[in-house]
Design a protein around this motif. Structure first.
Motif, PDB file in Angstrom:
ATOM      1  N   PRO A  56      33.224  -6.689  29.077  1.00 54.60           N
ATOM      2  CA  PRO A  56      33.387  -8.144  29.181  1.00 54.60           C
ATOM      3  C   PRO A  56      34.774  -8.589  28.761  1.00 54.60           C
ATOM      4  O   PRO A  56      35.362  -8.028  27.835  1.00 54.60           O
ATOM      5  CB  PRO A  56      32.319  -8.701  28.238  1.00 54.60           C
ATOM      6  CG  PRO A  56      32.032  -7.596  27.292  1.00 54.60           C
ATOM      7  CD  PRO A  56      32.285  -6.309  28.044  1.00 54.60           C
ATOM      8  N   TYR A  78      32.484 -17.863  23.061  1.00 63.17           N
ATOM      9  CA  TYR A  78      32.307 -17.163  24.337  1.00 63.17           C
ATOM     10  C   TYR A  78      31.581 -18.058  25.332  1.00 63.17           C
ATOM     11  O   TYR A  78      31.949 -18.135  26.496  1.00 63.17           O
ATOM     12  CB  TYR A  78      31.538 -15.857  24.120  1.00 63.17           C
ATOM     13  CG  TYR A  78      31.513 -14.970  25.336  1.00 63.17           C
ATOM     14  CD1 TYR A  78      32.515 -14.035  25.544  1.00 63.17           C
ATOM     15  CD2 TYR A  78      30.502 -15.069  26.284  1.00 63.17           C
ATOM     16  CE1 TYR A  78      32.513 -13.215  26.657  1.00 63.17           C
ATOM     17  CE2 TYR A  78      30.487 -14.260  27.408  1.00 63.17           C
ATOM     18  CZ  TYR A  78      31.490 -13.332  27.592  1.00 63.17           C
ATOM     19  OH  TYR A  78      31.487 -12.544  28.709  1.00 63.17           O
ATOM     20  N   ARG A  79      30.543 -18.739  24.872  1.00 67.52           N
ATOM     21  CA  ARG A  79      29.789 -19.659  25.752  1.00 67.52           C
ATOM     22  C   ARG A  79      30.684 -20.782  26.252  1.00 67.52           C
ATOM     23  O   ARG A  79      30.638 -21.150  27.424  1.00 67.52           O
ATOM     24  CB  ARG A  79      28.597 -20.252  25.013  1.00 67.52           C
ATOM     25  CG  ARG A  79      27.491 -19.247  24.765  1.00 67.52           C
ATOM     26  CD  ARG A  79      26.280 -19.903  24.194  1.00 67.52           C
ATOM     27  NE  ARG A  79      25.639 -20.705  25.246  1.00 67.52           N
ATOM     28  CZ  ARG A  79      24.734 -21.626  25.016  1.00 67.52           C
ATOM     29  NH1 ARG A  79      24.355 -21.884  23.785  1.00 67.52           N
ATOM     30  NH2 ARG A  79      24.199 -22.296  25.997  1.00 67.52           N
ATOM     31  N   THR A  82      33.217 -19.265  28.860  1.00 66.64           N
ATOM     32  CA  THR A  82      32.704 -18.692  30.109  1.00 66.64           C
ATOM     33  C   THR A  82      31.619 -19.516  30.775  1.00 66.64           C
ATOM     34  O   THR A  82      31.367 -19.358  31.970  1.00 66.64           O
ATOM     35  CB  THR A  82      32.139 -17.281  29.855  1.00 66.64           C
ATOM     36  OG1 THR A  82      31.047 -17.373  28.935  1.00 66.64           O
ATOM     37  CG2 THR A  82      33.208 -16.347  29.313  1.00 66.64           C
ATOM     38  N   VAL A  84      28.418 -19.222  30.182  1.00 69.92           N
ATOM     39  CA  VAL A  84      27.172 -18.458  30.314  1.00 69.92           C
ATOM     40  C   VAL A  84      26.138 -18.959  29.316  1.00 69.92           C
ATOM     41  O   VAL A  84      26.446 -19.725  28.404  1.00 69.92           O
ATOM     42  CB  VAL A  84      27.408 -16.938  30.121  1.00 69.92           C
ATOM     43  CG1 VAL A  84      28.384 -16.407  31.160  1.00 69.92           C
ATOM     44  CG2 VAL A  84      27.895 -16.625  28.731  1.00 69.92           C
ATOM     45  N   GLY A  85      24.910 -18.486  29.462  1.00 69.73           N
ATOM     46  CA  GLY A  85      23.833 -18.859  28.567  1.00 69.73           C
ATOM     47  C   GLY A  85      23.933 -18.136  27.232  1.00 69.73           C
ATOM     48  O   GLY A  85      24.751 -17.230  27.042  1.00 69.73           O
ATOM     49  N   GLU A  88      23.291 -14.206  27.383  1.00 70.94           N
ATOM     50  CA  GLU A  88      24.406 -13.468  27.970  1.00 70.94           C
ATOM     51  C   GLU A  88      25.600 -13.430  27.018  1.00 70.94           C
ATOM     52  O   GLU A  88      26.258 -12.397  26.870  1.00 70.94           O
ATOM     53  CB  GLU A  88      24.827 -14.081  29.308  1.00 70.94           C
ATOM     54  CG  GLU A  88      23.796 -13.944  30.404  1.00 70.94           C
ATOM     55  CD  GLU A  88      22.778 -15.073  30.395  1.00 70.94           C
ATOM     56  OE1 GLU A  88      22.868 -15.988  29.543  1.00 70.94           O
ATOM     57  OE2 GLU A  88      21.873 -15.050  31.236  1.00 70.94           O
ATOM     58  N   ALA A  89      25.865 -14.556  26.362  1.00 68.97           N
ATOM     59  CA  ALA A  89      26.984 -14.613  25.419  1.00 68.97           C
ATOM     60  C   ALA A  89      26.735 -13.693  24.230  1.00 68.97           C
ATOM     61  O   ALA A  89      27.630 -12.964  23.795  1.00 68.97           O
ATOM     62  CB  ALA A  89      27.200 -16.048  24.949  1.00 68.97           C
ATOM     63  N   ALA A  92      27.204 -10.090  25.319  1.00 69.34           N
ATOM     64  CA  ALA A  92      28.618  -9.785  25.556  1.00 69.34           C
ATOM     65  C   ALA A  92      29.384  -9.646  24.246  1.00 69.34           C
ATOM     66  O   ALA A  92      30.191  -8.724  24.072  1.00 69.34           O
ATOM     67  CB  ALA A  92      29.242 -10.863  26.434  1.00 69.34           C
TER      68      ALA A  92
END
Length: 103
Positions: A56, A78-79, A82, A84-85, A88-89, A92
């Motif tokens: 990632p 990270y969320r 990016t 993402v949910g 996923e965060a 990653a």
């Protein structure tokens, strides 16, 4: 006696809605099971071909938070970076931490 007919109609309608709603939930469960089977097969194919998931990309703020030992803030950064949910965060950031020997 006058109230028994409306109550019977209402109970019948409730029963119909419960049965119909249960079918939709069953369809969703069946779809989730089928998706899980496909994912397992894909994982087996990737393992057989020795294909690994790409590392990632880590925005600078995420790495700074990880280096400071603030995992929750790293996931939040990270969320935000990016879109993402949460799951996923989290995955990653944990992978990034393992790869960097931070956790």
């Amino acid at each position: 006696m006058e109230w028994t007919v409306p109550i019977a109609v209402v109970l019948s309608l409730v029963l119909v809605f419960l049965v119909a709603g249960g079918g939709r939930r069953s369809d969703a469960d069946q779809l989730a099971r089928r998706l899980a089977v496909v994912e397992r097969k894909l994982d087996l194919i990737m393992a057989h071909l020795d294909i690994r998931e790409p590392e990632p990309e880590a925005p600078g703020a995420v790495l700074q938070e990880l280096l400071a030992g603030r995992k929750i803030q790293a996931i939040k950064a990270y969320r935000e970076a990016t879109g993402v949910g949460l799951r996923e965060a989290k995955d990653a950031v944990e992978l990034l931490a393992r790869q960097r020997g931070l956790g």
